[in-house]
Design a protein around this motif. Structure first.
Motif, PDB file in Angstrom:
ATOM      1  N   ALA A 249       4.945  -7.435  14.869  1.00  0.00           N
ATOM      2  CA  ALA A 249       6.383  -7.144  14.756  1.00  0.00           C
ATOM      3  C   ALA A 249       7.072  -7.209  16.112  1.00  0.00           C
ATOM      4  O   ALA A 249       6.508  -6.756  17.113  1.00  0.00           O
ATOM      5  N   PRO A 250       8.301  -7.747  16.170  1.00  0.00           N
ATOM      6  CA  PRO A 250       9.049  -7.668  17.426  1.00  0.00           C
ATOM      7  C   PRO A 250       9.420  -6.203  17.730  1.00  0.00           C
ATOM      8  O   PRO A 250       9.401  -5.354  16.840  1.00  0.00           O
ATOM      9  N   ARG A 251       9.755  -5.951  18.986  1.00  0.00           N
ATOM     10  CA  ARG A 251       9.921  -4.576  19.455  1.00  0.00           C
ATOM     11  C   ARG A 251      10.910  -3.758  18.632  1.00  0.00           C
ATOM     12  O   ARG A 251      10.700  -2.580  18.380  1.00  0.00           O
ATOM     13  N   GLU A 252      12.012  -4.410  18.218  1.00  0.00           N
ATOM     14  CA  GLU A 252      13.093  -3.626  17.600  1.00  0.00           C
ATOM     15  C   GLU A 252      12.747  -3.113  16.205  1.00  0.00           C
ATOM     16  O   GLU A 252      13.476  -2.299  15.657  1.00  0.00           O
ATOM     17  N   ILE A 253      11.632  -3.548  15.630  1.00  0.00           N
ATOM     18  CA  ILE A 253      11.282  -3.042  14.294  1.00  0.00           C
ATOM     19  C   ILE A 253       9.901  -2.385  14.264  1.00  0.00           C
ATOM     20  O   ILE A 253       9.270  -2.287  13.212  1.00  0.00           O
ATOM     21  N   ARG A 254       9.450  -1.895  15.419  1.00  0.00           N
ATOM     22  CA  ARG A 254       8.085  -1.355  15.446  1.00  0.00           C
ATOM     23  C   ARG A 254       7.928  -0.122  14.561  1.00  0.00           C
ATOM     24  O   ARG A 254       6.889   0.050  13.915  1.00  0.00           O
ATOM     25  N   TYR A 255       8.931   0.746  14.529  1.00  0.00           N
ATOM     26  CA  TYR A 255       8.800   1.929  13.654  1.00  0.00           C
ATOM     27  C   TYR A 255       8.796   1.511  12.187  1.00  0.00           C
ATOM     28  O   TYR A 255       8.037   2.057  11.373  1.00  0.00           O
ATOM     29  N   ALA A 256       9.629   0.540  11.834  1.00  0.00           N
ATOM     30  CA  ALA A 256       9.637   0.063  10.445  1.00  0.00           C
ATOM     31  C   ALA A 256       8.278  -0.549  10.101  1.00  0.00           C
ATOM     32  O   ALA A 256       7.740  -0.350   9.007  1.00  0.00           O
ATOM     33  N   ALA A 257       7.707  -1.285  11.055  1.00  0.00           N
ATOM     34  CA  ALA A 257       6.387  -1.886  10.816  1.00  0.00           C
ATOM     35  C   ALA A 257       5.340  -0.783  10.634  1.00  0.00           C
ATOM     36  O   ALA A 257       4.500  -0.846   9.727  1.00  0.00           O
ATOM     37  N   LEU A 258       5.419   0.241  11.486  1.00  0.00           N
ATOM     38  CA  LEU A 258       4.439   1.335  11.400  1.00  0.00           C
ATOM     39  C   LEU A 258       4.531   2.062  10.054  1.00  0.00           C
ATOM     40  O   LEU A 258       3.520   2.503   9.510  1.00  0.00           O
ATOM     41  N   LEU A 259       5.749   2.181   9.535  1.00  0.00           N
ATOM     42  CA  LEU A 259       5.954   3.021   8.354  1.00  0.00           C
ATOM     43  C   LEU A 259       6.152   2.221   7.070  1.00  0.00           C
ATOM     44  O   LEU A 259       6.371   2.804   6.008  1.00  0.00           O
ATOM     45  N   HIS A 260       6.072   0.893   7.139  1.00  0.00           N
ATOM     46  CA  HIS A 260       6.480   0.105   5.972  1.00  0.00           C
ATOM     47  C   HIS A 260       5.633   0.386   4.736  1.00  0.00           C
ATOM     48  O   HIS A 260       6.135   0.337   3.621  1.00  0.00           O
ATOM     49  N   ASP A 261       4.369   0.714   4.933  1.00  0.00           N
ATOM     50  CA  ASP A 261       3.510   0.994   3.775  1.00  0.00           C
ATOM     51  C   ASP A 261       3.153   2.482   3.665  1.00  0.00           C
ATOM     52  O   ASP A 261       2.150   2.835   3.026  1.00  0.00           O
ATOM     53  N   ALA A 262       3.990   3.330   4.256  1.00  0.00           N
ATOM     54  CA  ALA A 262       3.702   4.780   4.228  1.00  0.00           C
ATOM     55  C   ALA A 262       3.628   5.303   2.796  1.00  0.00           C
ATOM     56  O   ALA A 262       3.010   6.340   2.542  1.00  0.00           O
ATOM     57  N   GLY A 263       4.252   4.592   1.856  1.00  0.00           N
ATOM     58  CA  GLY A 263       4.238   5.053   0.462  1.00  0.00           C
ATOM     59  C   GLY A 263       2.966   4.684  -0.297  1.00  0.00           C
ATOM     60  O   GLY A 263       2.728   5.203  -1.388  1.00  0.00           O
ATOM     61  N   LYS A 264       2.148   3.797   0.278  1.00  0.00           N
ATOM     62  CA  LYS A 264       0.986   3.326  -0.498  1.00  0.00           C
ATOM     63  C   LYS A 264      -0.032   4.432  -0.812  1.00  0.00           C
ATOM     64  O   LYS A 264      -0.412   4.586  -1.981  1.00  0.00           O
ATOM     65  N   PRO A 265      -0.477   5.189   0.198  1.00  0.00           N
ATOM     66  CA  PRO A 265      -1.453   6.240  -0.148  1.00  0.00           C
ATOM     67  C   PRO A 265      -0.884   7.248  -1.154  1.00  0.00           C
ATOM     68  O   PRO A 265      -1.565   7.647  -2.096  1.00  0.00           O
ATOM     69  N   PHE A 266       0.392   7.592  -0.992  1.00  0.00           N
ATOM     70  CA  PHE A 266       1.028   8.539  -1.909  1.00  0.00           C
ATOM     71  C   PHE A 266       1.030   7.981  -3.332  1.00  0.00           C
ATOM     72  O   PHE A 266       0.662   8.664  -4.291  1.00  0.00           O
ATOM     73  N   CYS A 267       1.434   6.719  -3.489  1.00  0.00           N
ATOM     74  CA  CYS A 267       1.519   6.112  -4.821  1.00  0.00           C
ATOM     75  C   CYS A 267       0.138   5.941  -5.447  1.00  0.00           C
ATOM     76  O   CYS A 267      -0.026   6.146  -6.652  1.00  0.00           O
ATOM     77  N   MET A 268      -0.826   5.575  -4.612  1.00  0.00           N
ATOM     78  CA  MET A 268      -2.182   5.389  -5.155  1.00  0.00           C
ATOM     79  C   MET A 268      -2.702   6.709  -5.725  1.00  0.00           C
ATOM     80  O   MET A 268      -3.294   6.738  -6.804  1.00  0.00           O
ATOM     81  N   LYS A 269      -2.405   7.793  -5.013  1.00  0.00           N
ATOM     82  CA  LYS A 269      -2.883   9.104  -5.478  1.00  0.00           C
ATOM     83  C   LYS A 269      -2.135   9.525  -6.751  1.00  0.00           C
ATOM     84  O   LYS A 269      -2.725   9.999  -7.704  1.00  0.00           O
ATOM     85  N   ARG A 270      -0.839   9.289  -6.769  1.00  0.00           N
ATOM     86  CA  ARG A 270      -0.028   9.745  -7.903  1.00  0.00           C
ATOM     87  C   ARG A 270      -0.147   8.825  -9.119  1.00  0.00           C
ATOM     88  O   ARG A 270      -0.293   9.289 -10.245  1.00  0.00           O
ATOM     89  N   ASP A 271      -0.059   7.480  -8.854  1.00  0.00           N
ATOM     90  CA  ASP A 271       0.059   6.542  -9.970  1.00  0.00           C
ATOM     91  C   ASP A 271      -1.199   5.703 -10.198  1.00  0.00           C
ATOM     92  O   ASP A 271      -1.282   5.000 -11.207  1.00  0.00           O
ATOM     93  N   GLY A 272      -2.095   5.709  -9.223  1.00  0.00           N
ATOM     94  CA  GLY A 272      -3.260   4.822  -9.340  1.00  0.00           C
ATOM     95  C   GLY A 272      -2.937   3.380  -8.984  1.00  0.00           C
ATOM     96  O   GLY A 272      -3.742   2.475  -9.193  1.00  0.00           O
ATOM     97  N   ASN A 273      -1.723   3.138  -8.493  1.00  0.00           N
ATOM     98  CA  ASN A 273      -1.356   1.779  -8.026  1.00  0.00           C
ATOM     99  C   ASN A 273      -0.280   1.903  -6.937  1.00  0.00           C
ATOM    100  O   ASN A 273       0.185   3.005  -6.641  1.00  0.00           O
ATOM    101  N   PHE A 274       0.100   0.737  -6.384  1.00  0.00           N
ATOM    102  CA  PHE A 274       1.056   0.740  -5.258  1.00  0.00           C
ATOM    103  C   PHE A 274       2.486   0.396  -5.671  1.00  0.00           C
ATOM    104  O   PHE A 274       3.359   0.235  -4.815  1.00  0.00           O
ATOM    105  N   HIS A 275       2.742   0.234  -6.986  1.00  0.00           N
ATOM    106  CA  HIS A 275       4.010  -0.373  -7.415  1.00  0.00           C
ATOM    107  C   HIS A 275       5.259   0.259  -6.789  1.00  0.00           C
ATOM    108  O   HIS A 275       6.173  -0.442  -6.375  1.00  0.00           O
TER     109      HIS A 275
END
Ligand code: ATP
Ligand code: MG
Length: 453
Positions: A270-296
């Protein structure tokens, strides 16, 4: 090193009754071979008392910005505007990991001063007047070997101040150094102490990691720093939502890495100006996997979690808001199956964010399998954007061929002009031939003057 030291600093050293030393970043970076400019962070120290130093500062024409007698610290501004931070030789005693020492003792012994610091590379002294390095702990050798070694047993150093864990990862990122075994072991043992650090400091250090390549141009710095946060076990205490992605498998047809490694690689690409977005872009995946069993649902949940994380770290509001939006949108049309009309509307709704959104989509794509070829969605969206430009289709309200005053003259209520312009933007974004004054005014008249009258 004498050649790069500002004249004002040399004058200050000449007026000081005790030897005045440079220490910390300027000496370390110089010995690493990195450029040290006049605007460097000049950290000074000496066995001289604050009063002796203040007298020297006055004679050298420096302005005193602040004096902290409890820590023996004096902050100055030199006649050329440079900032100097002086700390009297001292030793510190800590209670468990709280960053601020509970007891400070001043000393004239450099070895004692060196052992209250963090890493040996930060405890090399340069005697400004005598033009020589003094190296009580062998820091020069560690710098030559690109090693991060603690100034005292690592368990003690990290046990005293949890901030040093973040500094360890930051220096690894900025300098390209690696911790020696003992240092790594001590950091692992005390990883939990990072919880005692105030969120603002964690945010500052994390930002240093994410932007580490900007400091000395080491392109893989951010990845290196993040990998060390993971290896030391600090990550689960700082970003527990992300740490849950470690060893979390993803579809092997799309992904070569687990969720966390993919995230780190997204930061890498990622270019510098979006590093936080890159770091957090999939922050919802572990939560969704635990709750729903998928990443949708991960973009929406990820946006919510990104906001929670950045608020917790007391990040600036603008960064938080922008990151939340980017995370929410990062999967839009990822499979290139979205109708072009809908893509046009999405572009028009998010024009100011578009370059960053496309950069995030590209980094996310590249991070799946280290594929640096153009991401299909990015190619498609760029084509649609250039078609919109070619046919003069607006992507912002400002690009419409009408303005608010003209709508008011037409009979649109002033309080409804914003809504009307927005609707006209959506209308004309779909087809550039509609971006003509008479077409837009006719539509506004039909939909906004009748309803409002
Ligand atoms: P930079 O180049 O970013 O300024 P630096 O190493 O100079 O890096 P500073 O925060 O300016 O970092 O601190 C100056 C020096 O003070 C350090 O090099 C180190 O010797 C000491 N120091 C700073 N913070 C700590 C800490 N938390 N624990 C121990 N020593 C510290
Ligand atoms: Mg410094």
């Amino acid at each position: 090193m004498n050649a790069i030291i500002p004249e004002n600093l040399k004058r200050l050293a000449d007026f000081c009754p005790e030897p005045l030393y440079l220490v910390g970043g300027s000496v370390r970076d110089y010995l690493c071979g990195f450029p040290v400019g006049a605007d460097a962070d000049w950290d000074l120290c000496s066995p001289a008392t604050e009063d002796e130093f203040l007298r020297a500062a006055e004679r050298a024409g420096c302005t005193v910005r602040s004096v902290y007698r409890n820590t023996g610290t004096v902050k100055l501004t030199a006649p050329d505007g440079a900032g100097y931070e002086f700390t009297r030789f001292r030793s510190d005693k800590y209670v468990r990991g709280v960053h601020a020492p509970s007891e400070i003792t001043f000393t004239s012994d450099m070895g004692v001063d060196a052992r209250r610091r963090d890493f040996t590379c930060n405890a090399v002294y340069y005697d400004v007047a005598r033009e020589r390095f003094v190296d009580p702990l062998g820091g020069r050798e560690d710098i030559a070997n690109r090693k991060l070694r603690t100034v005292a047993p690592a368990k003690k150093v990290f046990g005293e101040d949890g901030l040093r864990l973040m500094r360890l990862c930051r220096f690894a990122a900025q300098l390209g150094f690696s911790p020696d075994e003992e240092c790594l072991f001590g950091a692992k043992e005390h990883a939990a102490l990072v919880q005692d650090v105030v969120p603002e400091r964690v945010f500052t250090e994390l930002t240093h990691v994410l932007l580490a390549d900007g400091k000395h141009g080491l392109s893989d710095g951010p990845y290196r720093g993040l990998a060390l946060l993971r290896e030391t076990g600090v990550l689960p205490f700082v970003l527990p939502e992300l740490a849950l992605g470690q060893d979390m498998a993803q579809r092997s047809d799309f992904h070569a890495y687990d969720v966390l490694e993919h995230t780190f690689r997204c930061v890498r690409y990622a270019p510098r100006e979006i590093r936080y977005a890159a770091l957090l872009h999939d922050a919802g995946k572990p939560f969704c996997m635990k709750r729903d069993g998928n990443f949708h649902a991960h973009p929406a949940e990820g946006a919510r979690i990104a906001r929670e994380i950045l608020s917790r770290l007391k990040a600036p509001n603008r960064l938080t808001e922008e990151t939340e939006k980017l995370v929410l949108l990062h999967m839009v049309d990822f499979d290139c199956r979205m109708r072009e009309s809908k893509v046009r509307l999405t572009i028009a709704e998010n024009a100011s964010l578009l370059p960053r959104l496309l950069a995030l989509k590209q980094a996310d794509f590249s991070a799946c399998k280290d594929d640096l070829s153009p991401a299909p969605t990015v190619v498609k969206w760029k084509r649609i954007l250039s078609e919109m430009r070619a046919e003069n289709a607006p992507t912002t309200v400002a690009e419409l061929d009408v303005n608010g005053a003209e709508l008011i003259a037409l009979g649109v209520l002033p309080r409804r002009t914003g809504e009307a312009l927005h609707e006209l933007l959506r209308f004309a974004a779909l087809d550039g031939t509609r971006n003509r004054k008479h077409v837009l005014l006719a539509r506004a008249k039909k939909f906004f003057t009748e309803v409002s009258s």
